[in-house]
Structure formats: structure tokens, C-alpha cells
Design an enzyme around this catalytic site. Structure first.
Site, PDB file in Angstrom:
ATOM      1  N   SER A 149       0.933  -1.154   0.026  1.00 34.03           N
ATOM      2  CA  SER A 149       0.011  -0.080  -0.104  1.00 34.03           C
ATOM      3  C   SER A 149       0.749   1.417   0.012  1.00 34.03           C
ATOM      4  CB  SER A 149      -1.013  -0.136   1.209  1.00 34.03           C
ATOM      5  OG  SER A 149      -2.051   0.867   1.141  1.00 34.03           O
ATOM      6  N   ASP A 246     -10.338  -4.655  -4.388  1.00 33.57           N
ATOM      7  CA  ASP A 246      -9.501  -3.722  -3.590  1.00 33.57           C
ATOM      8  C   ASP A 246     -10.304  -2.268  -3.656  1.00 33.57           C
ATOM      9  OD1 ASP A 246      -8.000  -1.620  -2.431  1.00 33.57           O
ATOM     10  OD2 ASP A 246      -6.218  -2.250  -3.253  1.00 33.57           O
ATOM     11  N   HIS A 276      -7.660  -5.465  -0.587  1.00 34.52           N
ATOM     12  CA  HIS A 276      -6.683  -4.371  -0.452  1.00 34.52           C
ATOM     13  C   HIS A 276      -5.457  -5.073   0.451  1.00 34.52           C
ATOM     14  CE1 HIS A 276      -4.640  -0.670  -0.074  1.00 34.52           C
ATOM     15  NE2 HIS A 276      -4.369  -0.877   1.136  1.00 34.52           N
TER      16      HIS A 276
END
Length: 303
Positions: A149, A246, A276
Site C-alpha cells: 500500500s 480492493d 486491499h
């Protein structure tokens, strides 16, 4: 996307999704088999009871880390936003590196987990310095960076700053410019209110409170580190893994990143049903297969 399909086919031919030819390390099997409720939680309050090491830095917060000595290239895991080094992916990669005998480092950003520092004072720029400190002061030899991320955003900055030491990248739901993009998509009146209050209360199912309290100053500082507005000067091999379910960072972001990268060795690998965090068993298998594939690629080039 042709490259992504080629990599996926290559991985299936080489190992198959259900088995790994090198054999899974016992600890990795345990991580993959752990029921969701027993999985390490990536929360600010999460602290591991086992002892950690600390990197002392003059005039900067000390960083908590765990390090395995081993062969090159080493692997460094860069966590996501306010996530620490004890998450499922970080631990699974550690067990995988143990099984191969490769060096590995996982760490906490300043203000997060066991590291020193005040979270309210942290910025993307300060966390970028944290990553560079780990690379400069702890890592030995060439490194593969695995960024989750926001960690995927920071790994690109690290590769730009340390091109001689960073030899490959793996992004997981890479959130390049992510928080800035999300903020800019808010209605004008909401952005003005956040600017007046000085805090953005952003809903999140990944926070213990159900929200993240993000300083407006954090967003403004992050704008100075955006990368998608111009070519990204990284030339090493790069693999971008992304779940199509996601709901935090759209999978199209990885396509944008791939398009902006100067490197010609870039693959985007999409998983249709992954979210995600990409922390399910099949996600972790794909991740470690990708690491192993890059290690093999780099070893072949070196010889």
C-alpha cells in the site's frame, strides 16, 4: 497486461498454485494455515512481546526492526499506512526468506509500533527517511523491496534515491499518491472544512476506531512526494500485485504506475477476488513465488 499474463502462466508452470518445489518452511505453513482471527493485526497498538532491535539515529526517532542475516539479494518489507512489522505478509516473507537462507529486514516506521516518535508529527517525507535509514544503515548488499500500500509508494522513492542498492521492487496494492488522490476527490466544501479543522477524519475498516485521524498538514506535505504526474525514474525489475476487489486503492492505480515507470521490466499481476490487504493463503503464495522468481532472475543476471 500481456506481461502480467505471461508471469502468471510462468509461475503456474514452474510451481503450480498448490505446491512449492522448494518446500514450504514449517513457520510459513503455520502462517498460511492460521485462521483469520489468529492472524497478526496491523494496528497501531499492536506490539510484539518478543524483543526487537533498534536503529539509533542522531536527531531522528529510533526505529524498531527485525533482521535475518543471509544471502544476497536481501529482502526488505515496507509496511502500509500505520501498519507495523508484525502483519501476516511481513511474517510470511520472513519465514520464506529463512527457508531460502536470504537476508531479510522488517521494521516499524517512526511513530508506529515499537519505534520511537509521535505519529501526529509523521509525514510521508519522514517515513521516506525511515526507509532510507534501513537501507543505508542495516541492509548489506543489493536489496529487493516489498512495499504494501503506502509502502509501495515509499519503495519507489527509495529506488529513485538508492538505484545502486535497490535491485528489484514488488508492490502490493501500491498506493502511489494515494492519500493525496483520495483527498482531492472529496467535495470542495468537505476539503475546506478539513482545512479549517486541521484534521481529516477518514472512515476505514482497517482502523480499530473505524476511522483514521489524518492531519491536514500530512496531506499537504504528501503532495511534495507525488509521482504520477511525470515519468518515474526507476529502471530495475518491478512486479505490481493488486486485488481487483480492493476498495481502498483501485487496481487501475497499478496500471498507472506501470505506465509511468521508466523500467521496461514491469509486470502487473491482478487477482480477481483479492482485497486491499492481499493476505489470504493464495495471495501470500503469489507474493513469495514472485519474490523467488525475482531472486532467480537476479541470480541469473549476476552470473
Amino acid at each position: 497486461m500481456a506481461g502480467a499474463g505471461a508471469v502468471a502462466v510462468s509461475l503456474r508452470r514452474r510451481w503450480g498454485w498448490a505446491a512449492v518445489s522448494f518446500g514450504l518452511h514449517r513457520g510459513l505453513r503455520e502462517v498460511l494455515a492460521r485462521p483469520p482471527e489468529q492472524a497478526p493485526r496491523c494496528l497501531p497498538a499492536c506490539r510484539q512481546k518478543t524483543s526487537v532491535s533498534f536503529l539509533s539515529r542522531p536527531d531522528l526517532p529510533n526505529l524498531a526492526y527485525k533482521k535475518l542475516k543471509g544471502k544476497s539479494p536481501g529482502v526488505i518489507f515496507i509496511p502500509g499506512f500505520i501498519s507495523n512489522m508484525n502483519g501476516t505478509k511481513a511474517l510470511a516473507i520472513e519465514e520464506f526468506c529463512k527457508s531460502l537462507g536470504h537476508a531479510y529486514i522488517r521494521f516499524d516506521y517512526s511513530g508506529v509500533g515499537n519505534s520511537d516518535g509521535n505519529l501526529q508529527e509523521c509525514t510521508v517525507g519522514k517515513w521516506r527517511k525511515d526507509v532510507l535509514s534501513i537501507i543505508d544503515d542495516l541492509a548489506v548488499g543489493p536489496q529487493i523491496l516489498v512495499g504494501s500500500s503506502l509502502g509501495g509508494w515509499l519503495m519507489l522513492h527509495a529506488a529513485i534515491a538508492r538505484p545502486q542498492k535497490v535491485v528489484a521492487l514488488i508492490g502490493i496494492a501500491t498506493a502511489v499518491d494515494g492519500l493525496v488522490i483520495q483527498f482531492n476527490q472529496l467535495p470542495t466544501e468537505v476539503k475546506k472544512e478539513i482545512e479549517m479543522k486541521g484534521v481529516w477524519t477518514m472512515p476505514s475498516k482497517y482502523s480499530e476506531e473505524g476511522v483514521y485521524h489524518i492531519q491536514y498538514s500530512f496531506i499537504k506535505e504528501a503532495e511534495h512526494h507525488c509521482l504520477l504526474h511525470s515519468p518515474i525514474p526507476v529502471t530495475c525489475p518491478i512486479r505490481l500485485l493488486h486485488g481487483m476487489k480492493d476498495d481502498i486503492v483501485p487496481w487501475q492505480t497499478s496500471i498507472q504506475v506501470a505506465d509511468r515507470l521508466v523500467s521496461t521490466d514491469v509486470d502487473v499481476i491482478l487477482r480477481k477476488h483479492s482485497d486491499h490487504r492481499m493476505k489470504e493463503k493464495a495471495d501470500i503464495q503469489l507474493l513469495v513465488y514472485t519474490i523467488d522468481d525475482l531472486i532467480d532472475k537476479l541470480s541469473t543476471v549476476a552470473h
